[in-house]
Design an enzyme around this catalytic site. Structure first.
Site, PDB file in Angstrom:
ATOM      1  N   CYS A   2       0.819  -1.210   0.000  1.00  0.00           N
ATOM      2  CA  CYS A   2       0.000   0.000   0.000  1.00  0.00           C
ATOM      3  C   CYS A   2       0.854   1.261   0.000  1.00  0.00           C
ATOM      4  CB  CYS A   2      -0.869   0.020   1.243  1.00  0.00           C
ATOM      5  SG  CYS A   2      -1.862  -1.444   1.432  1.00  0.00           S
ATOM      6  N   ARG A  27       5.425  -0.048  -6.101  1.00  0.00           N
ATOM      7  CA  ARG A  27       5.327  -0.864  -4.893  1.00  0.00           C
ATOM      8  C   ARG A  27       4.295  -1.976  -5.035  1.00  0.00           C
ATOM      9  NH1 ARG A  27       7.311   2.078  -0.248  1.00  0.00           N
ATOM     10  NH2 ARG A  27       5.944   0.829   1.019  1.00  0.00           N
ATOM     11  N   TRP A  76      -3.094  -2.683  -1.449  1.00  0.00           N
ATOM     12  CA  TRP A  76      -2.730  -4.068  -1.756  1.00  0.00           C
ATOM     13  C   TRP A  76      -3.539  -4.903  -0.778  1.00  0.00           C
ATOM     14  CZ3 TRP A  76      -0.026  -8.196   0.614  1.00  0.00           C
ATOM     15  CH2 TRP A  76       0.515  -9.152  -0.259  1.00  0.00           C
ATOM     16  N   ASN A 102      -1.862   2.010   5.978  1.00  0.00           N
ATOM     17  CA  ASN A 102      -1.010   0.877   5.568  1.00  0.00           C
ATOM     18  C   ASN A 102      -0.788   0.011   6.793  1.00  0.00           C
ATOM     19  OD1 ASN A 102      -0.749   2.119   3.128  1.00  0.00           O
ATOM     20  ND2 ASN A 102       1.448   2.527   3.290  1.00  0.00           N
ATOM     21  N   GLY A 103      -0.749  -1.308   6.600  1.00  0.00           N
ATOM     22  CA  GLY A 103      -0.508  -2.206   7.735  1.00  0.00           C
ATOM     23  C   GLY A 103      -1.740  -3.047   8.015  1.00  0.00           C
ATOM     24  N   GLU A 484      19.035 -16.891  -6.691  1.00  0.00           N
ATOM     25  CA  GLU A 484      18.640 -15.574  -7.213  1.00  0.00           C
ATOM     26  C   GLU A 484      18.057 -15.691  -8.634  1.00  0.00           C
ATOM     27  OE1 GLU A 484      18.076 -12.790  -6.176  1.00  0.00           O
ATOM     28  OE2 GLU A 484      18.443 -11.317  -7.738  1.00  0.00           O
ATOM     29  N   LYS A 488      14.126 -14.802  -9.700  1.00  0.00           N
ATOM     30  CA  LYS A 488      13.794 -13.797 -10.705  1.00  0.00           C
ATOM     31  C   LYS A 488      12.857 -14.385 -11.766  1.00  0.00           C
ATOM     32  CE  LYS A 488      14.957 -10.677  -8.958  1.00  0.00           C
ATOM     33  NZ  LYS A 488      15.865 -10.687  -7.928  1.00  0.00           N
ATOM     34  N   GLU A 491       9.324 -14.794 -10.308  1.00  0.00           N
ATOM     35  CA  GLU A 491       8.529 -13.608  -9.973  1.00  0.00           C
ATOM     36  C   GLU A 491       8.165 -12.744 -11.174  1.00  0.00           C
ATOM     37  OE1 GLU A 491      12.066 -10.950  -7.882  1.00  0.00           O
ATOM     38  OE2 GLU A 491      10.016 -10.524  -7.338  1.00  0.00           O
ATOM     39  N   HIS A 507      19.938 -36.696  -4.734  1.00  0.00           N
ATOM     40  CA  HIS A 507      19.189 -37.127  -3.547  1.00  0.00           C
ATOM     41  C   HIS A 507      17.685 -36.983  -3.742  1.00  0.00           C
ATOM     42  CE1 HIS A 507      22.877 -37.693  -1.349  1.00  0.00           C
ATOM     43  NE2 HIS A 507      23.294 -36.518  -1.808  1.00  0.00           N
ATOM     44  N   LYS A 606       6.849  -4.071  -3.858  1.00  0.00           N
ATOM     45  CA  LYS A 606       8.283  -3.778  -3.744  1.00  0.00           C
ATOM     46  C   LYS A 606       8.778  -3.933  -2.312  1.00  0.00           C
ATOM     47  CE  LYS A 606      12.344  -2.461  -5.095  1.00  0.00           C
ATOM     48  NZ  LYS A 606      13.176  -3.544  -5.678  1.00  0.00           N
TER      49      LYS A 606
HETATM   50  O1  M6R Z   1      13.625  -4.541   0.566  1.00  0.00           O
HETATM   51  P1  M6R Z   1      14.165  -5.898   0.887  1.00  0.00           P
HETATM   52  O2  M6R Z   1      15.518  -6.130   0.340  1.00  0.00           O
HETATM   53  O3  M6R Z   1      14.101  -6.191   2.375  1.00  0.00           O
HETATM   54  O4  M6R Z   1      13.171  -6.900   0.202  1.00  0.00           O
HETATM   55  C1  M6R Z   1      13.286  -8.273   0.384  1.00  0.00           C
HETATM   56  C2  M6R Z   1      12.447  -9.039  -0.600  1.00  0.00           C
HETATM   57  O5  M6R Z   1      11.088  -8.738  -0.421  1.00  0.00           O
HETATM   58  C3  M6R Z   1      12.833  -8.743  -2.051  1.00  0.00           C
HETATM   59  O6  M6R Z   1      14.181  -8.996  -2.281  1.00  0.00           O
HETATM   60  C4  M6R Z   1      11.980  -9.571  -3.020  1.00  0.00           C
HETATM   61  O7  M6R Z   1      12.256 -10.916  -2.876  1.00  0.00           O
HETATM   62  C5  M6R Z   1      12.244  -9.116  -4.458  1.00  0.00           C
HETATM   63  N1  M6R Z   1      10.996  -8.934  -5.142  1.00  0.00           N
HETATM   64  C6  M6R Z   1      13.068 -10.087  -5.229  1.00  0.00           C
HETATM   65  O8  M6R Z   1      13.307  -9.664  -6.523  1.00  0.00           O
END
Ligand code: M6R
Length: 611
Positions: A2, A27, A76, A102-103, A484, A488, A491, A507, A606
């Site tokens: 949000c 975000r 959100w 927010n929250g 990583e 990517k 997501e 395994h 974000k």
């Molecule tokens: O702001 P942060 O680095 O704490 O965020 C952590 C994760 O939410 C963030 O890295 C998320 O996994 C990304 N969307 C990955 O690309």
């Protein structure tokens, strides 16, 4: 997640609010709303499912461009589905208090039941609406006192911002565990959940702390604290990010722009921190805790998502060069475990945004139990940065795309520097130190070489666009980067991708290998190269498709890989950084073939400020 923007001033509230909200679009959200006060006695109010453009169109349709105050919000969904009526702002029975939030209000159910019994009528399914009704219930002519009363009724996390219809030139607010920042300029005041909302207007900001509340108007700011924590004189900070840095420029997506900023990210993250003539690492942010840091006997790296992946590489580096037990933990798990913290534990919270609630809560827990808490954070003044005992900023400028890229690269570099700095304090001699520092200084050049090869990565992504299952495999330092790469792809391309340490395949997961399974194997010439080759053979023997990322031109690997991509030669510790850049490109181009909304993937935000 949000986003909140509030404004009081003379420069046309509607435009300022809508632009602010657009600057927070990265975000992630699913609906948006706006309330604006102007010369009419009734406020202008609109709430819609979908994007900010829908609000914009509505405002244009109704000829609304001015106003002297207002609030807007992107939601959100958590409590209640995605709908117009659940979008913020929410209001009370008499439509006098307009609230954005927010929250999560954890005790909203019991509050709502009580308010319903008292005769309040609700319009939405949200937890937020109870707050508007609580204001209605407790208001006695003194806004500040009412905010305090309401706060005392709430459990959970909140950044609350509201306007009372009879006093539209005043905004009231409260904060607990969810970011809220005030921006100040002559004759105008802004309040938002993220500085990007108003950075084009002012860089003078006040970061609110937990339990802060108060009222603001164009020429007055009153901040109180439920626990009587006083704000200090220097609490107005000047932020050093440029509005320009947050623009997409000629790139099609923020993600691509940020990948291409990776070489510069390393330059900025290392600037002034490597004194090569003396072979020293200088981290000013840690000076104040150097005496405690010297005594540390275990390290806990804690983070989520990409930041966690960066921690995996740092764990190996720290173990290797500090000879200490180092663990790398997912924050949402760690915070509910009984980790044996003590005064000699160094807890390092890694976070790009500095607002991730799981990381923050794990950090607060560790601090309470006596650990020394450090931060590796990008956003200056963010909640995590302020909650730690000390820390090191990344200084890589804003990262706008939901998918984190340049932060991964800079986080690894900064964590390695942190390890070398701790080694200095502990008088640990690292024979390879000069080699490591020189290799870090060459990283920007090596990253540029990877990026110069982006066309072949694009071609590869195009060639594999019809495959639906991917394994990402690597060992030792490169387990980090395969995690990583897979994250990517999941997501932003919405494709199933799983990362494994290569040696773990036999395994169980190897049962999944067939000709439809693509295996992206990161196998540079390093201390586990031969082992990796054996694992590769095992996959090849079972008919799997293999893409190899290596820095070693040898016929064995060329025979094993259906496709081979090369990264420049460097020390093994830095391979995940170079392979990381390449895998960021691969995920980007793959998602492009599927026409995905790359910068704002579905269901994601974000910075994740709810648990
Ligand atoms: O702001 P942060 O680095 O704490 O965020 C952590 C994760 O939410 C963030 O890295 C998320 O996994 C990304 N969307 C990955 O690309």
């Amino acid at each position: 997640m949000c986003g909140i923007v509030g404004y009081v001033g003379k420069n046309g509230a509607t435009k300022i609010l809508l632009n602010g909200l657009k600057n927070l679009e990265y975000r992630g959200y699913d609906s948006a709303g706006l309330v604006v006060f102007g010369s009419n006695s009734a406020p202008f109010l609109v709430k819609k499912k979908g994007q900010v453009e829908v609000l914009e169109r509505e405002c244009a349709k109704r000829n609304l461009s001015g106003g002297f105050s207002g609030l807007c919000h992107s939601r959100w969904a958590t409590h209640g589905g995605v709908s117009d009526k659940n979008a913020h702002p929410h209001w009370d029975c008499q439509k006098r208090f307009f609230i954005v939030h927010n929250g999560i209000i954890e005790n909203y159910k019991e509050l709502k039941d009580k308010l319903l019994k008292e005769g309040h009528k609700f319009n939405s399914e949200t937890d937020t609406e109870v707050v508007a009704h609580l204001f209605e219930k407790f208001y006695n002519g003194d806004l500040n006192r009412t905010v305090e009363k309401v706060m005392r009724k709430l459990n959970g996390a909140y950044a609350l911002v509201g306007i009372l219809k009879n006093k539209p030139d005043v905004i009231f607010f409260a904060r607990l565990s969810s970011p809220l920042i005030i921006g100040k300029k002559e004759g105008e005041v802004f309040i938002a959940s993220d500085v990007n909302a108003f950075i084009e207007h002012t860089k003078n900001v006040i970061y609110l702390d937990d339990y802060d509340y108060g009222v603001i108007s164009a020429d007055n700011i009153l901040i109180k604290n439920l626990h009587n924590k006083k704000k200090k004189k220097g609490d107005i900070k000047v932020i050093d990010w440029d509005y320009e840095a947050g623009l997409k420029k000629n790139y099609r997506h923020f993600m691509l722009k940020e990948i291409f900023e990776e070489p510069e990210a390393v330059i900025n993250a290392t600037r002034g921190r490597i004194i090569i003539d003396d072979m020293q690492v200088k981290l000013g942010g840690l000076e104040q805790v150097r005496h405690r840091l010297r005594l540390v006997d275990k390290i806990v790296l804690c983070a989520c998502g990409t930041a966690y992946n960066a921690g995996l590489a740092a764990k190996i580096f720290m173990e290797e060069y500090l000879r200490l037990p180092v663990s790398c933990e997912v924050a949402s798990e760690l915070r509910y475990r009984h980790f044996p913290y003590d005064a000699y534990t160094c807890f390092v919270g890694i976070s790009q945004s500095g607002e991730t609630i799981d990381t923050l809560k794990a950090l607060e827990h560790a601090k309470k139990l006596g650990a020394l808490t450090l931060g590796v954070v990008n956003v200056v003044g963010s909640t995590i940065a302020r909650a730690t005992d000390a820390g090191v900023y990344l200084h890589i400028g804003p990262e706008i795309a939901v998918a984190s890229t340049k932060a991964y690269i800079a986080q690894i570099v900064v964590l390695y520097l942190m390890a070398l700095y701790i080694a200095q304090l502990k008088n640990i001699k690292i024979l390879k130190k000069k080699v490591i520092l020189e290799a870090i200084l060459k990283l920007p050049m090596h990253l540029r070489q990877v990026l110069n090869n982006s066309r072949s990565v694009k071609t590869l992504a195009d060639d594999f666009k019809n495959y639906r299952h991917f394994f990402y495999l690597g060992r030792k330092y490169n387990y980090s980067v395969v995690m990583e790469g897979a994250l990517k792809l999941k997501e932003i391309a919405y494709v199933f991708a799983e990362a494994y340490p290569s040696g773990e395949m036999k395994h169980g997961p190897i049962a999944l290998i067939d000709r439809k399974m693509v295996n992206i194997v990161v196998a540079p010439k390093d201390s586990v190269y031969k082992k990796n080759l054996s694992n590769l053979e095992e996959i090849k023997a079972r008919g799997g498709k293999v893409i190899v990322i290596t820095n070693n031109k040898d016929s064995a690997i060329e025979k094993l890989g259906d496709n081979v991509l090369y990264i420049p030669k460097t020390i093994e510790e830095l391979n995940p950084i170079l392979a990381g850049s390449l895998l960021h490109l691969f995920a980007y181009y793959y998602a492009l073939t599927k026409n995905r909304p790359i910068d704002k993937p579905r269901n994601l935000a974000k910075s994740v400020t709810v648990e």
